[in-house]
Design an enzyme around this catalytic site. Sequence first.
Site, mmCIF file in Angstrom:
data_model
loop_
_atom_site.group_PDB
_atom_site.id
_atom_site.type_symbol
_atom_site.label_atom_id
_atom_site.label_comp_id
_atom_site.label_asym_id
_atom_site.label_seq_id
_atom_site.Cartn_x
_atom_site.Cartn_y
_atom_site.Cartn_z
ATOM 1 C CG ASP A 209 -2.332 0.431 0.845
ATOM 2 O OD1 ASP A 209 -2.477 1.632 0.586
ATOM 3 O OD2 ASP A 209 -3.237 -0.402 0.808
ATOM 4 C CG HIS A 240 -5.304 3.417 0.458
ATOM 5 N ND1 HIS A 240 -4.917 2.109 0.442
ATOM 6 C CD2 HIS A 240 -6.484 3.465 -0.195
ATOM 7 C CE1 HIS A 240 -5.814 1.378 -0.188
ATOM 8 N NE2 HIS A 240 -6.774 2.184 -0.594
ATOM 9 C CB SER A 406 -9.881 -1.449 -1.494
ATOM 10 O OG SER A 406 -10.356 -0.140 -1.545
#
Length: 1046
Positions: A209, A240, A406
Amino acid sequence: MAAEKWTAYAAFLPLLLLLALRILPSDSPSGGGGGGETLAASAARYVVRFVEYRPAEEHRGYLEDGLREPPSPPAGSWRWVERRNPAAAYPTDFAVLEIRDEHRDAVVAAVQELGRVRDVHVDTSYSRGVLSVDRSQQQRGKRFTAMSFECEEGGGGKEAVSCPKSNYSSGSWRRKLHMQKSHVTSLFGAERLWGRGFTGKKVKMAIFDTGIRADHPHFRNIKERTNWTNEDTLNDNLGHGTFVAGVIAGQDAECPGFAPDTEIYAFRVFTDAQISYTSWFLDAFNYAIATGMDVLNLSIGGPDYLDLPFVEKVWELTANNIIMVSAIGNDGPLYGTLNNPADQSDVIGVGGIDYNNHIASFSSRGMTTWELPHGYGRVKPDVVAYSRDIMGSKISTGCKTLSGTSVASPVVAGVVCLLVSVIPEDKRKSILNPASMKQALVEGASKLLGPNIYEQGAGKLDLWQSYEILENYQPRASVFPNKLDFTDCPYFWPFCRQPLYAGAMPVVFNTTILNGMGVIGYVKDPPVWQPSEDVGNLLSIHFTYSDVIWPWTGYLALHMQVKDEGSQFSGIISGNVTLSIYSPAAQGESSPRSSMCVLYLKIMVVPTPVRSRRILWDQFHNIKYPSGYVPRDSLNVHNDILDWHGDHLHTNFHILFNMLRDAGYYIETLGSPFTCFDASNYGTLLMVDLEDEYFNEEIQKLRDDVVHKGLGLAVFAEWYHVDTMVKMTFFDENTRSWWTPITGGANIPALNELLAPFGIAFGDKILTGDFSIDGEQSHYASGTDIVQFPAGGFLHSFELQENSKTAQDSSTPDTQNSQSQEKSKLSSILGMVEAGEGRIAVYGDSNCLDSSHMVTNCYWLLRKIVEFAGNKVRDPVLFSEAVQLKLPVSENNQQPLRRPDVNFSTYSTVTGKGLICHKDSRFEVWGTKGYGIQLTGTTRKLPEYQNRGFSSTPNLTIKASDNRQDEAGSQETLSTPNANKFDDKRDYFGFIGHEEVDIGMLVASQWMVPCFAATTCLMVYLSCRVQQKRRRRRKGSATGRLTSVV
């Protein structure tokens, strides 16, 4: 004197013109190299894959030595790119080279000749974008499957956006997760396992990520942070990666994670600009393998399942016993929108639901499209989890809520970490693997009421049920789904919507083999159909399956058809299919492992319907992305430039399928040429939005089927305009090559060849507008016109806007406005005619049948057309005398021609291929050329295409000689790259006359005009100089003569 001044000015004109053209904005993006570093404008980076792992310096020496051997590429044409990251301490299986554009072909060819080189690919870039309800433009390659939207209490930071409302009427899903009862961990019952002492201890979790901060208070066990980007930081500056880590392993009471004691390994693979590259992922994957990760969560996805370096590295990763979890995508509610790698059978693909157990509107739907056109897709997603308003960690402290698939992915990844910790550490590697974990998840999942299997997979994640399965797990093989029940609707849609009957094309059901016994396995004995009663012998089943089950998974496809003696049978046939799987003996074992898989069948059978109610859908002549650049059908849709949803009855035409079933029709699918079906069984052949060519045998057979056997033909076409296709061409910065559509919305030149025996042809206009027939309103979205039609037929014309000359690149923001200014013209778009014993109906647009980007549907028109084609029923409005032709229509306009600059054979199942009936056709013609065709067939060729060796070939891919087989046994081709759009505002030479031009002209034409102008000015200058000298000679000669006279 004036002449001398003019001559001096003329000498400067070329320079001034060139300077002016250089100042004008260029349509070609400035070249940039991979890895984010500044490269020479004429160079790009390439990934060179080797057949074995070796230290990077050995690979470097091997390449340098090999490229010195004649014929060697020019000096300075390439350079080795040093990769300074943690993987450098381990052997590697690839290198990154920077290659200058002008020497690309020579260098790549020389590299691929080396024995230890596997293949060469461009170092493709991946980008992240917030996938909100108004999604950003669909791109090639991978993109970050980011959160759909974010809701925060008390400020949102730079990631926060407004929260759209759900498509569902109920608002209960909007409960705020800061309330204790709404914690996602509580909803799945994580406390029960925590109470037993299972908290994710000794589990190595890799989070690919945007990184994480080392001192974040929500995490107690950050073991390692690694940076794979070109930025000098390990921190998460976007939030994120921190959020994902919080859902998996956070310990904050307000937003707890599932496995707080999990060891976090943060792989920073995206920059602050949300960019990544293939080489970064390959290095990071290799490092995850070398350091023995247990679970990996991946937050990228895209439609390109032929991105071989990425796909094959994922196979290698799971083969090394790393359990990968990935989001299925945020491209819902459209069908056929699964993202890779979540669509791979060895990956746990996760979809999203809301708190009412409805499928989230943004969650992508199945089926997989790898197997089309000859087979049938697999079931995906595998499971679904909550994905709306999930609470997770902020960048530095505090909690926030996000929504999207996600979000669902780290929910499942956290559950997986918790389940891994259930197994004693010394037994984990012998019991847990990607297959056994998926078995526990899908077998423990709770089936939801309402969604079908291609929306929810096995159902909603059930942590406790999966725990009980793993607690007593013994290595075994199974199939998913393990049941096919035609009486269970809507879960087993589309199978439950249409029963089987004798004489039909085989119905294909594709299951996934999960082999928990070992990374490699084999089918011991062919599968066996065991009916429960004697009546079950009326069902004939042929099987296709994986020769080698690797890694951990394979496929088993059932091809089912009812025997002819069952033509009057009505009832249920039940039984099971058994399949024996074995794997090599595990360490410490003396004999191979074996297991019996069982698939339960409950099949509904009805008597064979009458011919007029049977429709055959042509799937064979469809081409989709990947592997070619197939443009969308409606040019007014700017957020999805690709035709990538499969164009199948059960993907983006699923509403059409349901409508026809509701009307009492039976629809079968043809994934083989026209020679592979018996026309006497069908009332209508339905051809919608087709892009491929046709064998000569197909053209001849279709004519005979219509004229002599009474087959009805219904054709729904699309736009085809060469100049528009040229303007849709774009330059890809990664491959440094031009990409151009391989065809229009449909392949009109091929359709015209097919329809030529009936005196029917489509034109190349692009038409848009609204019209009405008998009170039914319809919208024509980038359709084409009919330019040739026979006498006696019925031809309908309407006032529509012609956009052929104004259609621009889809990135042009005001295209629709400019088109709306075009004056409406009367254009023929719908025609119906009888041809011998058969009937033909043609319509120039298919957007009204496609659920992907439909404006208004035209199912009413389809029903009338099918009634005419199959039942000879004439609607009084459609067959009014006012529209009947007394003379044939034949416009003088030249019919559309094929593009000579596209090598269509690369993407076609016809051009350059042999005629053969595939395993979706009737059993009796498998492997033959079909009904009434001699053994010697022909290979379809397009003489218009001329092979050219220029380096700017459109749709360029670089491929090694070895081919790999995909999960359905179809040959894979290379991926197309992630791309930026090219918008050509200038119109040179052939473009002005709308001629077909070589795509190399796109580059050359930018310099043709200035070179031509410079040459002209030079000729004028030289001419003036010559004339000036002649004047001087004449003047001198005259003076001499005057002197003599004196």
